[in-house]
Design a protein around this motif. Structure first.
Motif, short mmCIF file in Angstrom:
data_model
loop_
_atom_site.label_atom_id
_atom_site.label_comp_id
_atom_site.label_asym_id
_atom_site.label_seq_id
_atom_site.Cartn_x
_atom_site.Cartn_y
_atom_site.Cartn_z
N PRO A 14 0.81 -1.22 0.00
CA PRO A 14 0.00 0.00 0.00
C PRO A 14 0.85 1.27 0.00
O PRO A 14 0.49 2.26 -0.65
N ASP A 15 1.97 1.26 0.73
CA ASP A 15 2.84 2.44 0.75
C ASP A 15 3.44 2.69 -0.63
O ASP A 15 3.59 3.83 -1.07
N MET A 16 3.82 1.61 -1.31
CA MET A 16 4.36 1.73 -2.65
C MET A 16 3.30 2.27 -3.61
O MET A 16 3.56 3.15 -4.44
N LEU A 17 2.05 1.77 -3.48
CA LEU A 17 0.97 2.22 -4.35
C LEU A 17 0.64 3.69 -4.11
O LEU A 17 0.35 4.44 -5.05
N HIS A 28 -8.58 1.49 4.68
CA HIS A 28 -7.85 0.21 4.70
C HIS A 28 -8.53 -0.78 3.75
O HIS A 28 -9.10 -1.79 4.18
N PRO A 29 -8.51 -0.54 2.44
CA PRO A 29 -9.21 -1.44 1.52
C PRO A 29 -8.50 -2.79 1.37
O PRO A 29 -7.35 -2.82 0.89
N PRO A 30 -9.11 -3.89 1.78
CA PRO A 30 -8.45 -5.20 1.60
C PRO A 30 -8.08 -5.48 0.15
O PRO A 30 -7.03 -6.05 -0.14
N GLY A 31 -8.95 -5.06 -0.77
CA GLY A 31 -8.64 -5.19 -2.20
C GLY A 31 -7.97 -3.92 -2.68
O GLY A 31 -8.58 -3.13 -3.41
N PHE A 32 -6.70 -3.71 -2.28
CA PHE A 32 -6.05 -2.42 -2.55
C PHE A 32 -5.59 -2.28 -3.99
O PHE A 32 -5.14 -1.23 -4.42
N LEU A 33 -5.72 -3.35 -4.78
CA LEU A 33 -5.30 -3.33 -6.17
C LEU A 33 -6.18 -4.31 -6.94
O LEU A 33 -6.46 -5.41 -6.45
N LEU A 35 -0.26 2.21 13.85
CA LEU A 35 -0.18 0.88 13.24
C LEU A 35 0.33 1.02 11.81
O LEU A 35 -0.09 1.92 11.08
N HIS A 36 1.22 0.14 11.42
CA HIS A 36 1.76 0.17 10.06
C HIS A 36 1.40 -1.14 9.35
O HIS A 36 1.13 -2.16 9.98
N TYR A 37 1.44 -1.08 8.02
CA TYR A 37 1.15 -2.28 7.22
C TYR A 37 2.37 -3.20 7.13
O TYR A 37 3.51 -2.73 7.14
N SER A 38 2.08 -4.48 7.01
CA SER A 38 3.15 -5.44 6.73
C SER A 38 3.46 -5.41 5.24
O SER A 38 2.74 -4.80 4.45
N ASN A 39 4.53 -6.08 4.82
CA ASN A 39 4.87 -6.13 3.40
C ASN A 39 4.39 -7.43 2.77
O ASN A 39 4.97 -7.91 1.80
#
Length: 529
Positions: free
Chosen positions: A56-59, A395-400, A508-512
């Protein structure tokens, strides 16, 4: 001398292999399309694969970098991907010119993985059309009402479990993702397979164990396998490498086959997905109009005309039937537990939002006069719907999501700009970037449910909010997912306030990983009201 000879002898071959693997790295430069410069072999994934940067951070970084562009390019390893970020173009790809963009990027076929490959998500072209139109009537609001009691009973059992684990001080510290994974497995087990399991008390039950084996993108080896399958599907097929472990695949197929056989032999009726599939197999499942008076969920995906053209798929194989149940199971198990996890985080960091939710829940309970909450009552709770809608935006689970172009197509916008998309091109829609673009959502990094209240939600530009996708290929189970999330939150906040404890990670941060998830376990405190 011999070593030097082989170096010189093999150098041309190695060079040719290198050139072949990286032959498309100038694809966007040659077409004068703005793009993120790729690295050989790894494309634009190097920072995620080796530097731990969450997807998500990259997107979001790419979305911000190309903010002034309606379309840009990036590389999925060595594969050029057109990234669509303009609402007009998104609508053209996913709705207006859908016939040119019917399929997802092929990942697995039914030959490569009978369970996943036969699922609605993975099917292609006419196979997908027939399956989608056959299944669509099973996921209308009227069918959700059929399963509502099953979901509510599971939510009630979840609260009973939490109450039973309160300590002498009246609180219970939970691992949100873990406990919601178990609770949602129980929901999907009863609604998809007609099985009553208690994963909270018995986490070693076969359903939960096989669910974790089948869909654990946080496991490093599973991520490597997914990459390998995506890059070399034919080789994986030859090596007999499956996306779903064989023992888990056989387990789920056997459950479905045994249940259908039992239902038919005993003429048993139960309001669940398997029952609807039996009706679909028999050609007795008809499309019914949804009641807009009771269904007000902003995030609900409305079926398109394409999906309502009911055809009866005949001669379903055991694998095809099991695949639809399995997809419903996996999608509901992981994405729903993820959504609930992030919902609890937002409640922990915003007491005012939690208090507003509790006030609406209290008001609803008073109107029900002690009766259990109904399907209609849940869907009339405006602030609850706004809160869930904002969780899915933030926090969209389908982020792509992706599509494949099957015909040379010119994408056009009202300003007159045109973008040529060649046949066989692959496209991405950067949902996470779209949901966090200040052009469409002011102050996008702020969590604010009021975006989806009253007049505010009318200001949201169409085709910029798509937690469940868009068009004929959108998620078929959006109604079920929203019903489950809202019921869980209703029951949870009726009994407990959600607080931080000394183990709560803020921020809270996202995992990779390849699935949206926190980088550490979210531990929160449930305190009895």
């Amino acid at each position: 001398m011999g070593c030097l000879f082989w170096i010189f002898a093999l150098s041309p071959i190695l060079y040719l292999i290198w050139r072949y693997i990286n032959k498309d790295l100038d694809y966007f430069a040659e077409r004068n399309i703005p793009h993120e410069k790729p690295l050989p072999i790894f494309g634009n994934w190097f920072s995620t694969l080796f530097l731990g940067k969450p997807i998500p951070d990259m997107l979001l970084q790419l979305s911000n970098k190309f903010r002034e562009h309606k379309l840009y390019g990036m590389f999925d390893m060595t594969v050029p991907m057109y990234v669509i970020k303009d609402p007009e173009l998104i609508k053209q790809v996913m709705v207006k010119d859908f016939d040119h963009f019917v399929n997802h990027v092929p990942f697995l076929t039914s030959e490569g993985d009978a369970l996943f490959g036969n699922s609605l998500f993975a099917l292609l072209d006419e196979k997908w059309r027939n399956m989608r139109s056959t299944l669509s009537p099973a996921f209308t609001s009227s069918k959700m009402r059929m399963m509502y009691e099953l979901v509510r009973n599971c939510a009630d059992s979840f609260i009973t479990y939490c109450n039973d684990n309160l300590n002498e001080n009246g609180y219970y510290d939970i691992n949100a993702k873990d406990i919601f994974s178990k609770a949602t497995v129980d929901v999907i087990s009863t609604c998809a397979f007609g099985l009553e399991v208690d994963s909270l008390k018995n986490p070693e039950n076969e359903v939960y164990v096989n669910a974790r084996k089948s869909f654990n993108f946080e496991d490093f080896m599973q991520q490597i396998k997914v990459l390998f399958i995506g890059m070399a599907p034919k080789l994986c097929k030859w090596l007999n490498i499956n996306f779903i472990p064989k023992e888990s695949s056989q387990f789920f197929k056997q459950i479905v086959a045994d249940t259908i056989k039992h239902r038919r032999s005993t003429n048993t009726f139960r309001p669940d997905v398997i029952q609807l599939l039996i009706q679909a197999i028999d050609g007795k499942l008809k499309h019914e109009s949804d009641n807009k008076d009771t269904e007000t969920g902003f995030a609900v995906v409305n079926e398109t005309t394409n999906s309502k053209q009911v055809t009866t798929k005949s001669n379903w194989s055991d694998s095809e039937v099991a695949a639809q149940c399995f997809l419903f199971f996996v999608a509901g198990f992981d994405t729903t537990s993820t959504t609930l996890t992030f919902a609890l985080y937002e409640l922990v960091v915003a007491d005012d939002i939690q208090e507003k939710l509790f006030e609406e829940i209290t008001e609803t309970k008073n109107q029900l006069n002690g009766k259990p909450v109904t399907y209609e009552a849940i869907h009339k709770m405006e602030y609850l719907d706004a809160f869930v809608s904002e969780v899915l935006r933030h926090h969209p689970p389908g982020f792509l999501t992706d599509r494949v172009c099957n015909k040379n197509t010119n994408l056009k916008v009202d300003s007159g700009e045109e973008f040529f998309i060649p046949n066989k091109s692959k496209l991405w829609i950067n949902v996470y970037g779209l949901h966090h673009d200040h052009q469409y959502f002011p102050n996008p990094m702020k969590f604010d449910p009021t975006r989806f209240l009253g007049e505010n939600k009318k200001k949201i530009i169409p085709n910029t909010y798509m937690p469940f996708g868009l068009g004929p290929r959108a998620c078929i189970g959006s109604r079920f997912a929203l019903m489950e999330v809202k019921l869980m939150l209703y029951y949870l906040l009726s009994e407990f306030s959600v607080k931080a404890c000394d183990k709560t990670s803020i921020p809270l941060h996202y995992s990779n990983s390849f699935a949206l998830a926190p980088d550490v376990d979210l531990i929160v405190r449930l305190k009895k009201r």
